[in-house]
Design an enzyme around this catalytic site. Structure first.
Site: not given
Ligand code: SF4
Length: 347
Positions: A94, A107, A114, A118, A121, A336
Protein backbone atom coordinates in the site's frame (compact mmCIF):
# COMPACT_ATOMS: atom_id res chain seq x y z
CA UNK A 1 24.97 -5.36 -21.64
CA UNK A 2 24.31 -9.08 -21.96
CA UNK A 3 22.77 -11.56 -19.52
CA UNK A 4 19.70 -11.61 -17.26
CA UNK A 5 17.51 -8.54 -17.49
CA UNK A 6 18.10 -6.34 -14.46
CA UNK A 7 15.81 -3.51 -13.46
CA UNK A 8 17.63 -0.28 -14.30
CA UNK A 9 15.70 1.46 -11.50
CA UNK A 10 17.62 -0.65 -8.97
CA UNK A 11 20.89 1.00 -10.00
CA UNK A 12 22.54 4.11 -8.59
CA UNK A 13 23.41 6.73 -11.28
CA UNK A 14 27.13 6.00 -10.72
CA UNK A 15 26.50 2.36 -11.65
CA UNK A 16 24.48 3.40 -14.72
CA UNK A 17 27.34 5.71 -15.62
CA UNK A 18 29.85 2.87 -15.32
CA UNK A 19 27.77 0.60 -17.57
CA UNK A 20 27.27 3.29 -20.19
CA UNK A 21 30.95 4.29 -20.18
CA UNK A 22 31.93 0.63 -20.60
CA UNK A 23 30.03 0.58 -23.90
CA UNK A 24 31.65 3.78 -25.05
CA UNK A 25 28.76 6.19 -24.38
CA UNK A 26 29.57 9.84 -23.67
CA UNK A 27 28.42 11.64 -20.53
CA UNK A 28 25.68 13.64 -22.29
CA UNK A 29 23.99 10.35 -23.25
CA UNK A 30 24.03 9.23 -19.64
CA UNK A 31 22.48 12.53 -18.62
CA UNK A 32 19.84 12.14 -21.33
CA UNK A 33 18.96 8.66 -20.10
CA UNK A 34 18.64 9.84 -16.48
CA UNK A 35 16.57 12.83 -17.60
CA UNK A 36 14.14 10.57 -19.47
CA UNK A 37 13.71 8.32 -16.46
CA UNK A 38 13.79 10.68 -13.49
CA UNK A 39 13.03 14.04 -15.11
CA UNK A 40 10.32 13.07 -17.59
CA UNK A 41 9.31 9.86 -15.75
CA UNK A 42 9.39 7.88 -19.01
CA UNK A 43 9.76 4.17 -18.31
CA UNK A 44 9.88 2.89 -21.88
CA UNK A 45 13.20 2.91 -23.75
CA UNK A 46 11.43 3.12 -27.13
CA UNK A 47 9.97 6.50 -26.12
CA UNK A 48 13.37 8.00 -25.27
CA UNK A 49 13.54 9.65 -28.66
CA UNK A 50 16.77 11.59 -28.15
CA UNK A 51 18.68 8.30 -27.67
CA UNK A 52 19.93 6.50 -30.82
CA UNK A 53 17.73 3.57 -31.87
CA UNK A 54 20.56 1.10 -31.32
CA UNK A 55 21.07 2.31 -27.75
CA UNK A 56 17.32 2.12 -27.06
CA UNK A 57 17.36 -1.45 -28.36
CA UNK A 58 20.45 -2.48 -26.38
CA UNK A 59 19.08 -0.97 -23.17
CA UNK A 60 15.72 -2.69 -23.65
CA UNK A 61 17.49 -6.01 -24.20
CA UNK A 62 19.57 -5.74 -21.04
CA UNK A 63 17.26 -3.88 -18.68
CA UNK A 64 13.68 -3.61 -17.47
CA UNK A 65 12.05 -0.41 -16.22
CA UNK A 66 9.11 -1.96 -14.39
CA UNK A 67 7.37 -0.59 -11.28
CA UNK A 68 4.37 -1.80 -9.24
CA UNK A 69 0.93 -1.31 -10.77
CA UNK A 70 -2.16 0.21 -9.21
CA UNK A 71 -4.75 -2.44 -8.36
CA UNK A 72 -7.12 -0.30 -6.33
CA UNK A 73 -7.46 3.41 -5.54
CA UNK A 74 -9.58 4.61 -2.60
CA UNK A 75 -10.33 8.28 -1.91
CA UNK A 76 -11.07 9.67 1.52
CA UNK A 77 -13.36 12.55 2.52
CA UNK A 78 -10.28 14.32 3.97
CA UNK A 79 -8.44 14.10 0.59
CA UNK A 80 -6.07 11.23 1.44
CA UNK A 81 -5.92 8.66 -1.34
CA UNK A 82 -4.87 5.14 -0.58
CA UNK A 83 -3.42 2.85 -3.25
CA UNK A 84 -3.21 -0.89 -3.29
CA UNK A 85 -0.25 -1.82 -5.50
CA UNK A 86 0.55 -5.13 -7.12
CA UNK A 87 4.13 -6.33 -7.43
CA UNK A 88 5.53 -8.56 -10.17
CA UNK A 89 5.13 -11.65 -7.95
CA UNK A 90 1.48 -10.66 -7.23
CA UNK A 91 2.22 -9.59 -3.67
CA UNK A 92 0.32 -6.49 -2.58
CA UNK A 93 1.53 -3.36 -0.83
CA UNK A 94 0.00 0.00 0.00
CA UNK A 95 0.90 3.65 -0.33
CA UNK A 96 -1.06 6.73 0.72
CA UNK A 97 -0.99 10.20 -0.82
CA UNK A 98 -1.88 12.99 1.61
CA UNK A 99 -2.31 16.52 0.28
CA UNK A 100 -2.59 18.74 3.36
CA UNK A 101 -1.54 22.22 4.44
CA UNK A 102 0.28 23.12 1.24
CA UNK A 103 2.30 19.89 1.23
CA UNK A 104 1.76 16.64 -0.62
CA UNK A 105 3.15 13.73 1.33
CA UNK A 106 3.55 10.17 0.16
CA UNK A 107 3.54 7.39 2.75
CA UNK A 108 5.66 4.55 1.34
CA UNK A 109 5.88 0.86 2.15
CA UNK A 110 9.24 -0.84 2.67
CA UNK A 111 8.26 -4.52 3.03
CA UNK A 112 5.43 -6.88 2.11
CA UNK A 113 3.89 -7.43 5.54
CA UNK A 114 5.89 -7.08 8.73
CA UNK A 115 7.19 -9.41 11.42
CA UNK A 116 6.68 -7.17 14.47
CA UNK A 117 3.00 -7.63 15.32
CA UNK A 118 2.40 -4.23 16.91
CA UNK A 119 -1.06 -4.51 18.45
CA UNK A 120 -2.38 -1.36 16.81
CA UNK A 121 -1.35 -2.27 13.26
CA UNK A 122 -3.13 -4.31 10.58
CA UNK A 123 0.13 -5.01 8.72
CA UNK A 124 1.56 -6.67 11.82
CA UNK A 125 -1.23 -9.25 11.67
CA UNK A 126 -0.31 -10.25 8.10
CA UNK A 127 3.13 -11.54 9.04
CA UNK A 128 6.29 -10.91 7.04
CA UNK A 129 6.45 -11.91 3.38
CA UNK A 130 9.55 -10.24 1.95
CA UNK A 131 11.57 -7.04 1.60
CA UNK A 132 10.79 -4.60 -1.19
CA UNK A 133 13.53 -4.11 -3.77
CA UNK A 134 14.96 -0.69 -4.63
CA UNK A 135 12.71 -0.24 -7.67
CA UNK A 136 9.62 -1.33 -5.72
CA UNK A 137 10.40 1.42 -3.20
CA UNK A 138 11.25 4.18 -5.69
CA UNK A 139 8.49 2.90 -8.02
CA UNK A 140 5.94 4.20 -5.52
CA UNK A 141 7.25 7.72 -6.22
CA UNK A 142 6.88 7.28 -9.98
CA UNK A 143 3.27 6.22 -9.42
CA UNK A 144 2.56 9.12 -7.06
CA UNK A 145 4.07 11.66 -9.47
CA UNK A 146 1.99 10.28 -12.28
CA UNK A 147 -1.16 10.46 -10.15
CA UNK A 148 -0.40 14.03 -9.10
CA UNK A 149 0.12 15.37 -12.65
CA UNK A 150 1.19 19.02 -12.38
CA UNK A 151 1.11 19.01 -8.58
CA UNK A 152 4.44 18.42 -6.88
CA UNK A 153 5.21 15.67 -4.44
CA UNK A 154 6.89 17.50 -1.55
CA UNK A 155 7.47 15.01 1.28
CA UNK A 156 8.12 11.31 1.74
CA UNK A 157 7.48 9.27 4.86
CA UNK A 158 8.64 5.66 5.14
CA UNK A 159 5.76 4.84 7.42
CA UNK A 160 3.67 2.40 5.38
CA UNK A 161 3.82 -1.39 5.45
CA UNK A 162 6.95 -2.89 6.97
CA UNK A 163 9.88 -1.91 9.15
CA UNK A 164 12.34 0.07 6.96
CA UNK A 165 15.32 -0.56 9.25
CA UNK A 166 14.94 -4.30 8.60
CA UNK A 167 15.41 -3.64 4.89
CA UNK A 168 18.38 -1.28 4.94
CA UNK A 169 20.08 -3.20 2.13
CA UNK A 170 17.42 -1.76 -0.21
CA UNK A 171 16.28 1.31 1.72
CA UNK A 172 19.75 2.93 1.78
CA UNK A 173 20.32 2.63 -2.00
CA UNK A 174 16.72 3.79 -2.59
CA UNK A 175 17.27 6.88 -0.41
CA UNK A 176 20.51 7.60 -2.28
CA UNK A 177 18.47 7.62 -5.50
CA UNK A 178 15.71 9.72 -3.90
CA UNK A 179 18.25 12.34 -2.84
CA UNK A 180 20.51 12.25 -5.92
CA UNK A 181 20.46 15.51 -7.90
CA UNK A 182 20.09 13.65 -11.22
CA UNK A 183 17.24 11.49 -9.92
CA UNK A 184 14.43 12.63 -7.60
CA UNK A 185 16.50 15.31 -5.83
CA UNK A 186 14.57 15.19 -2.54
CA UNK A 187 16.11 17.26 0.23
CA UNK A 188 17.05 15.13 3.30
CA UNK A 189 14.69 17.17 5.45
CA UNK A 190 11.76 16.11 3.27
CA UNK A 191 12.31 12.40 3.89
CA UNK A 192 11.24 10.81 7.17
CA UNK A 193 11.95 7.22 8.10
CA UNK A 194 9.76 5.78 10.83
CA UNK A 195 10.85 2.83 12.94
CA UNK A 196 9.27 0.78 15.69
CA UNK A 197 12.66 0.95 17.47
CA UNK A 198 15.11 -1.50 15.90
CA UNK A 199 18.24 -0.57 17.86
CA UNK A 200 20.93 -2.12 15.57
CA UNK A 201 19.17 -0.55 12.57
CA UNK A 202 19.28 2.91 14.18
CA UNK A 203 23.05 2.53 14.71
CA UNK A 204 23.51 1.32 11.14
CA UNK A 205 21.44 4.17 9.74
CA UNK A 206 23.46 6.68 11.79
CA UNK A 207 26.73 5.20 10.53
CA UNK A 208 25.57 5.08 6.90
CA UNK A 209 26.11 8.83 6.62
CA UNK A 210 22.70 9.28 4.99
CA UNK A 211 20.89 12.35 6.25
CA UNK A 212 17.14 12.24 6.81
CA UNK A 213 14.57 12.73 9.52
CA UNK A 214 13.97 9.86 11.91
CA UNK A 215 10.64 9.16 13.60
CA UNK A 216 10.22 6.63 16.39
CA UNK A 217 6.87 4.95 16.93
CA UNK A 218 7.07 5.22 20.74
CA UNK A 219 3.47 4.98 21.96
CA UNK A 220 4.48 4.45 25.56
CA UNK A 221 7.55 5.42 27.57
CA UNK A 222 6.59 2.85 30.21
CA UNK A 223 8.56 -0.30 29.40
CA UNK A 224 5.86 -2.78 30.46
CA UNK A 225 3.12 -0.98 28.55
CA UNK A 226 5.28 -0.64 25.45
CA UNK A 227 5.92 -4.38 25.57
CA UNK A 228 2.16 -4.93 25.73
CA UNK A 229 1.43 -3.10 22.49
CA UNK A 230 4.78 -3.48 20.73
CA UNK A 231 6.35 -6.93 21.27
CA UNK A 232 9.59 -5.62 19.71
CA UNK A 233 10.14 -3.70 22.98
CA UNK A 234 11.09 -6.99 24.69
CA UNK A 235 14.07 -7.26 22.37
CA UNK A 236 14.97 -3.55 22.34
CA UNK A 237 14.06 -1.97 25.70
CA UNK A 238 13.64 1.76 26.18
CA UNK A 239 17.05 2.36 27.81
CA UNK A 240 18.91 0.79 24.84
CA UNK A 241 16.58 2.51 22.41
CA UNK A 242 17.31 5.88 23.93
CA UNK A 243 21.08 5.39 23.66
CA UNK A 244 20.72 4.54 19.98
CA UNK A 245 18.67 7.72 19.42
CA UNK A 246 21.35 9.81 21.12
CA UNK A 247 23.97 8.18 18.90
CA UNK A 248 21.84 8.98 15.83
CA UNK A 249 21.43 12.60 16.92
CA UNK A 250 25.21 13.02 17.21
CA UNK A 251 25.48 12.19 13.50
CA UNK A 252 22.35 13.74 12.03
CA UNK A 253 21.27 17.39 11.98
CA UNK A 254 17.53 16.85 12.41
CA UNK A 255 15.64 16.37 15.64
CA UNK A 256 13.77 13.11 16.10
CA UNK A 257 9.99 12.83 16.06
CA UNK A 258 8.42 10.65 18.74
CA UNK A 259 5.12 9.32 17.42
CA UNK A 260 2.65 8.66 20.20
CA UNK A 261 -0.70 7.04 19.37
CA UNK A 262 -3.11 7.98 22.15
CA UNK A 263 -5.24 5.04 23.25
CA UNK A 264 -8.12 5.57 25.63
CA UNK A 265 -7.57 4.22 29.15
CA UNK A 266 -4.17 2.83 28.22
CA UNK A 267 -1.31 5.28 27.68
CA UNK A 268 -2.71 8.66 28.70
CA UNK A 269 -2.57 8.79 32.48
CA UNK A 270 -0.17 10.51 34.92
CA UNK A 271 2.34 7.65 34.91
CA UNK A 272 2.49 7.86 31.11
CA UNK A 273 3.05 11.61 31.12
CA UNK A 274 5.87 11.39 33.66
CA UNK A 275 7.56 8.59 31.73
CA UNK A 276 7.22 10.46 28.45
CA UNK A 277 8.75 13.58 29.99
CA UNK A 278 11.66 11.55 31.33
CA UNK A 279 12.29 9.75 28.03
CA UNK A 280 12.13 12.86 25.85
CA UNK A 281 13.40 15.56 28.23
CA UNK A 282 17.06 15.38 27.19
CA UNK A 283 16.56 14.35 23.56
CA UNK A 284 16.47 16.75 20.62
CA UNK A 285 12.96 15.80 19.58
CA UNK A 286 9.36 16.75 19.07
CA UNK A 287 6.34 14.71 20.07
CA UNK A 288 3.61 13.96 17.58
CA UNK A 289 0.37 12.90 19.22
CA UNK A 290 -2.05 10.89 17.12
CA UNK A 291 -5.50 9.84 18.34
CA UNK A 292 -5.98 6.08 17.93
CA UNK A 293 -7.35 5.20 14.47
CA UNK A 294 -9.80 2.30 14.69
CA UNK A 295 -8.50 -1.00 13.24
CA UNK A 296 -10.94 -3.84 12.60
CA UNK A 297 -10.86 -6.44 15.35
CA UNK A 298 -8.86 -4.33 17.83
CA UNK A 299 -9.82 -3.92 21.48
CA UNK A 300 -8.42 -0.40 21.70
CA UNK A 301 -10.63 2.64 21.57
CA UNK A 302 -10.28 6.20 20.40
CA UNK A 303 -9.59 8.78 23.14
CA UNK A 304 -12.24 11.35 24.06
CA UNK A 305 -11.63 14.97 23.04
CA UNK A 306 -11.40 16.01 26.69
CA UNK A 307 -8.79 13.30 27.39
CA UNK A 308 -6.69 14.52 24.46
CA UNK A 309 -6.83 18.09 25.77
CA UNK A 310 -5.88 17.01 29.30
CA UNK A 311 -2.97 14.96 27.96
CA UNK A 312 -1.73 17.80 25.79
CA UNK A 313 -2.06 20.33 28.62
CA UNK A 314 0.03 18.11 30.85
CA UNK A 315 2.78 17.94 28.24
CA UNK A 316 2.75 21.66 27.45
CA UNK A 317 5.07 22.51 30.33
CA UNK A 318 7.89 20.70 28.55
CA UNK A 319 10.37 22.60 26.39
CA UNK A 320 9.63 20.15 23.59
CA UNK A 321 7.30 20.87 20.70
CA UNK A 322 4.12 18.83 20.97
CA UNK A 323 1.83 18.59 17.97
CA UNK A 324 -1.49 16.89 17.45
CA UNK A 325 -1.94 15.08 14.17
CA UNK A 326 -5.34 13.93 13.09
CA UNK A 327 -5.51 10.36 11.86
CA UNK A 328 -5.82 10.71 8.12
CA UNK A 329 -8.18 8.78 5.93
CA UNK A 330 -10.07 6.95 8.67
CA UNK A 331 -12.92 6.36 6.23
CA UNK A 332 -10.61 4.57 3.76
CA UNK A 333 -8.89 2.28 6.24
CA UNK A 334 -5.65 4.27 6.03
CA UNK A 335 -3.97 2.63 9.00
CA UNK A 336 -1.17 0.64 7.41
CA UNK A 337 -2.02 -2.81 6.15
CA UNK A 338 -5.80 -2.55 6.36
CA UNK A 339 -6.42 -2.37 2.63
CA UNK A 340 -4.03 -5.16 1.66
CA UNK A 341 -5.18 -7.35 4.54
CA UNK A 342 -8.70 -6.99 3.21
CA UNK A 343 -7.58 -7.66 -0.39
CA UNK A 344 -5.56 -10.71 0.70
CA UNK A 345 -8.56 -12.15 2.52
CA UNK A 346 -10.56 -11.80 -0.72
CA UNK A 347 -8.01 -13.67 -2.83
S1 SF4 B 1 3.55 -0.60 13.13
FE1 SF4 B 1 3.01 -2.32 11.79
S2 SF4 B 1 4.39 -2.14 10.05
FE2 SF4 B 1 5.24 -0.87 11.70
S3 SF4 B 1 6.65 -2.22 12.81
FE3 SF4 B 1 4.69 -2.40 13.86
S4 SF4 B 1 3.68 -4.17 12.89
FE4 SF4 B 1 5.36 -3.53 11.55
Amino acid sequence: MQGIQKNLLDLHPDEINRIMVSRGERSFRINQLLEWIYGKRVLDFSRMTSLPAQLQHDLATAFKLTIPVIKERTGSSDLAVKYLLQLEDDNLIEMVLMPYEGKTTLCLSSQVGCQYKCKFCATGRMGFQRNLTVHEITGQIFIASCELGERKLTNLVLMGMGEPLDNLENILPAINILQHEKCFSFSPRRITLSTCGIVPGIYRLAESGIKLKLALSLNSAVQKKREQIMPVAHRYPLNKLKKSLQYFLERNPYRITLEYVMIRNFNMNREDILALRKFSGDLSCKINLIPWNQVDGSNFTKPLEKDIETFMDALRGMKIAVTLRESRGTDIQAACGQLSARACSRR
